[in-house]
Design a protein around this motif. Structure first.
Motif, PDB file in Angstrom:
ATOM      1  N   LYS A   2       1.032  -0.835   0.020  1.00  0.00           N
ATOM      2  CA  LYS A   2      -0.332  -0.163   0.098  1.00  0.00           C
ATOM      3  C   LYS A   2       1.099   0.827  -0.207  1.00  0.00           C
ATOM      4  O   LYS A   2       1.508   0.711   1.146  1.00  0.00           O
ATOM      5  CB  LYS A   2      -0.875  -0.196   1.441  1.00  0.00           C
ATOM      6  N   ARG A   3       0.420   2.428  -0.651  1.00  0.00           N
ATOM      7  CA  ARG A   3       1.196   2.989  -0.737  1.00  0.00           C
ATOM      8  C   ARG A   3       0.373   4.658  -0.250  1.00  0.00           C
ATOM      9  O   ARG A   3      -0.886   5.131  -0.667  1.00  0.00           O
ATOM     10  CB  ARG A   3       1.657   3.379  -2.437  1.00  0.00           C
ATOM     11  N   ILE A   4       0.758   5.298   0.937  1.00  0.00           N
ATOM     12  CA  ILE A   4       0.498   6.326   1.654  1.00  0.00           C
ATOM     13  C   ILE A   4       1.013   7.480   1.109  1.00  0.00           C
ATOM     14  O   ILE A   4       2.065   7.510   1.425  1.00  0.00           O
ATOM     15  CB  ILE A   4      -0.064   5.732   3.147  1.00  0.00           C
ATOM     16  N   MET A   5       0.173   8.753   0.696  1.00  0.00           N
ATOM     17  CA  MET A   5       0.595   9.917   0.976  1.00  0.00           C
ATOM     18  C   MET A   5       0.227  10.788   1.824  1.00  0.00           C
ATOM     19  O   MET A   5      -1.019  11.590   1.792  1.00  0.00           O
ATOM     20  CB  MET A   5       0.760  10.157  -0.603  1.00  0.00           C
ATOM     21  N   ALA A   6       0.726  11.728   2.309  1.00  0.00           N
ATOM     22  CA  ALA A   6       0.333  12.398   2.379  1.00  0.00           C
ATOM     23  C   ALA A   6       0.738  14.227   2.117  1.00  0.00           C
ATOM     24  O   ALA A   6       1.943  14.403   1.470  1.00  0.00           O
ATOM     25  CB  ALA A   6       1.381  13.208   4.194  1.00  0.00           C
ATOM     26  N   VAL A   7      -0.514  14.845   2.050  1.00  0.00           N
ATOM     27  CA  VAL A   7      -0.228  15.958   1.052  1.00  0.00           C
ATOM     28  C   VAL A   7      -0.296  17.394   1.971  1.00  0.00           C
ATOM     29  O   VAL A   7      -0.979  17.294   2.458  1.00  0.00           O
ATOM     30  CB  VAL A   7      -0.970  15.859  -0.560  1.00  0.00           C
ATOM     31  N   CYS A   8       0.461  18.400   1.434  1.00  0.00           N
ATOM     32  CA  CYS A   8      -0.152  19.710   2.424  1.00  0.00           C
ATOM     33  C   CYS A   8      -0.573  20.924   1.234  1.00  0.00           C
ATOM     34  O   CYS A   8       0.377  20.921   0.032  1.00  0.00           O
ATOM     35  CB  CYS A   8       0.264  19.814   3.371  1.00  0.00           C
ATOM     36  N   GLY A   9      -0.177  21.996   1.755  1.00  0.00           N
ATOM     37  CA  GLY A   9       0.543  23.516   0.726  1.00  0.00           C
ATOM     38  C   GLY A   9       1.410  23.160  -0.202  1.00  0.00           C
ATOM     39  O   GLY A   9       1.439  22.619  -0.995  1.00  0.00           O
ATOM     40  N   SER A  10       1.941  22.854   0.858  1.00  0.00           N
ATOM     41  CA  SER A  10       3.485  23.716   0.664  1.00  0.00           C
ATOM     42  C   SER A  10       4.616  22.179  -0.127  1.00  0.00           C
ATOM     43  O   SER A  10       5.285  22.003  -1.016  1.00  0.00           O
ATOM     44  CB  SER A  10       4.587  24.311   0.795  1.00  0.00           C
ATOM     45  N   ALA A  42      -0.015  20.384  -5.355  1.00  0.00           N
ATOM     46  CA  ALA A  42      -0.206  20.911  -6.551  1.00  0.00           C
ATOM     47  C   ALA A  42       0.225  19.674  -7.511  1.00  0.00           C
ATOM     48  O   ALA A  42       0.413  19.103  -8.355  1.00  0.00           O
ATOM     49  CB  ALA A  42       0.591  21.743  -6.449  1.00  0.00           C
ATOM     50  N   ASP A  43       1.579  18.634  -6.706  1.00  0.00           N
ATOM     51  CA  ASP A  43       2.104  17.673  -7.565  1.00  0.00           C
ATOM     52  C   ASP A  43       1.613  16.736  -7.145  1.00  0.00           C
ATOM     53  O   ASP A  43       1.667  15.444  -8.303  1.00  0.00           O
ATOM     54  CB  ASP A  43       4.094  17.639  -6.833  1.00  0.00           C
ATOM     55  N   ALA A  44       0.626  16.336  -6.208  1.00  0.00           N
ATOM     56  CA  ALA A  44       0.498  15.114  -6.336  1.00  0.00           C
ATOM     57  C   ALA A  44      -0.954  14.620  -7.276  1.00  0.00           C
ATOM     58  O   ALA A  44      -1.369  15.652  -7.276  1.00  0.00           O
ATOM     59  CB  ALA A  44      -0.150  14.547  -4.800  1.00  0.00           C
ATOM     60  N   THR A  45      -1.045  13.506  -7.365  1.00  0.00           N
ATOM     61  CA  THR A  45      -1.561  13.146  -8.702  1.00  0.00           C
ATOM     62  C   THR A  45      -1.973  11.694  -7.999  1.00  0.00           C
ATOM     63  O   THR A  45      -1.788  11.086  -7.672  1.00  0.00           O
ATOM     64  CB  THR A  45      -0.585  12.874  -9.369  1.00  0.00           C
ATOM     65  N   ALA A  46      -3.276  11.307  -8.809  1.00  0.00           N
ATOM     66  CA  ALA A  46      -4.223  10.166  -8.087  1.00  0.00           C
ATOM     67  C   ALA A  46      -3.629   8.934  -8.757  1.00  0.00           C
ATOM     68  O   ALA A  46      -3.159   8.048  -7.464  1.00  0.00           O
ATOM     69  CB  ALA A  46      -5.190  10.073  -8.956  1.00  0.00           C
ATOM     70  N   ASP A  47      -2.358   8.949  -9.222  1.00  0.00           N
ATOM     71  CA  ASP A  47      -1.601   7.400  -9.260  1.00  0.00           C
ATOM     72  C   ASP A  47      -0.374   6.919  -7.985  1.00  0.00           C
ATOM     73  O   ASP A  47       0.289   6.558  -8.347  1.00  0.00           O
ATOM     74  CB  ASP A  47      -1.384   7.078 -10.371  1.00  0.00           C
ATOM     75  N   ALA A  62      -8.143  18.849  -2.582  1.00  0.00           N
ATOM     76  CA  ALA A  62      -7.981  17.356  -2.464  1.00  0.00           C
ATOM     77  C   ALA A  62      -8.928  16.638  -3.170  1.00  0.00           C
ATOM     78  O   ALA A  62      -8.674  15.127  -3.407  1.00  0.00           O
ATOM     79  CB  ALA A  62      -7.351  17.701  -1.698  1.00  0.00           C
ATOM     80  N   SER A  63      -9.837  16.953  -4.385  1.00  0.00           N
ATOM     81  CA  SER A  63     -10.881  16.450  -4.293  1.00  0.00           C
ATOM     82  C   SER A  63     -10.751  15.582  -5.979  1.00  0.00           C
ATOM     83  O   SER A  63     -10.839  14.687  -5.881  1.00  0.00           O
ATOM     84  CB  SER A  63     -12.100  17.078  -4.770  1.00  0.00           C
ATOM     85  N   HIS A  64      -9.337  15.874  -6.292  1.00  0.00           N
ATOM     86  CA  HIS A  64      -9.573  15.320  -7.711  1.00  0.00           C
ATOM     87  C   HIS A  64      -8.079  13.449  -7.218  1.00  0.00           C
ATOM     88  O   HIS A  64      -8.646  12.901  -7.909  1.00  0.00           O
ATOM     89  CB  HIS A  64      -8.050  16.098  -8.712  1.00  0.00           C
ATOM     90  N   LEU A  65      -8.270  13.486  -5.602  1.00  0.00           N
ATOM     91  CA  LEU A  65      -7.562  12.561  -5.056  1.00  0.00           C
ATOM     92  C   LEU A  65      -8.024  11.264  -4.690  1.00  0.00           C
ATOM     93  O   LEU A  65      -9.371  12.094  -3.790  1.00  0.00           O
ATOM     94  CB  LEU A  65      -6.290  13.210  -4.310  1.00  0.00           C
TER      95      LEU A  65
END
Length: 90
Positions: A2-10, A42-47, A62-65
Motif C-alpha cells: 500500500k502506498r500512502i501519501m500525506a499532502v499539504c499546501g507546500s 499541486a504535485d500530487a496525482t491520483a496514481d 484535494a478532491s481530485h485525489l
C-alpha cells in the motif's frame, strides 16, 4: 504494498510531519507493507498512492485525489490511527 501519501499546501512541513506520524502509527499497529511519502497538493496525482492524507481545510482542493483521509486535527495521532485502521480494514 500500500502506498500512502500525506499532502499539504507546500509539501514541506506539515505533510512531512503527517508522514512521520503515519509511519509511527503503522508501527504501533504492527502493519507492514506500507510505503508512506509526502508531497505538495499541486504535485500530487491520483496514481502516486493508494491512500492520501490531508487536512480538513484542503479537502475541496484535494478532491481530485482518490481514497482521501481528511484530518480535522492534522497532528492528532489518535485520529490518524482510527482513520488509517478504517481505510486499511484492520
Amino acid at each position: 504494498m500500500k502506498r500512502i501519501m500525506a499532502v499539504c499546501g507546500s509539501g514541506l512541513g506539515s505533510s512531512f510531519m503527517v508522514e512521520m506520524n503515519a509511519n509511527e502509527v503503522l508501527n504501533e499497529l504492527g502493519i507492514s507493507g506500507c510505503e508512506v511519502t509526502h508531497s505538495s497538493l499541486a504535485d500530487a496525482t491520483a496514481d502516486q498512492a493508494d491512500i492520501f492524507i490531508t487536512a480538513r481545510d484542503l479537502e475541496d482542493s484535494a478532491s481530485h485525489l482518490p481514497n482521501l483521509i481528511i484530518l480535522d486535527a492534522l497532528f492528532d495521532k489518535d485520529e490518524l490511527k482510527v482513520k488509517l485502521q478504517e481505510k486499511l480494514g484492520c
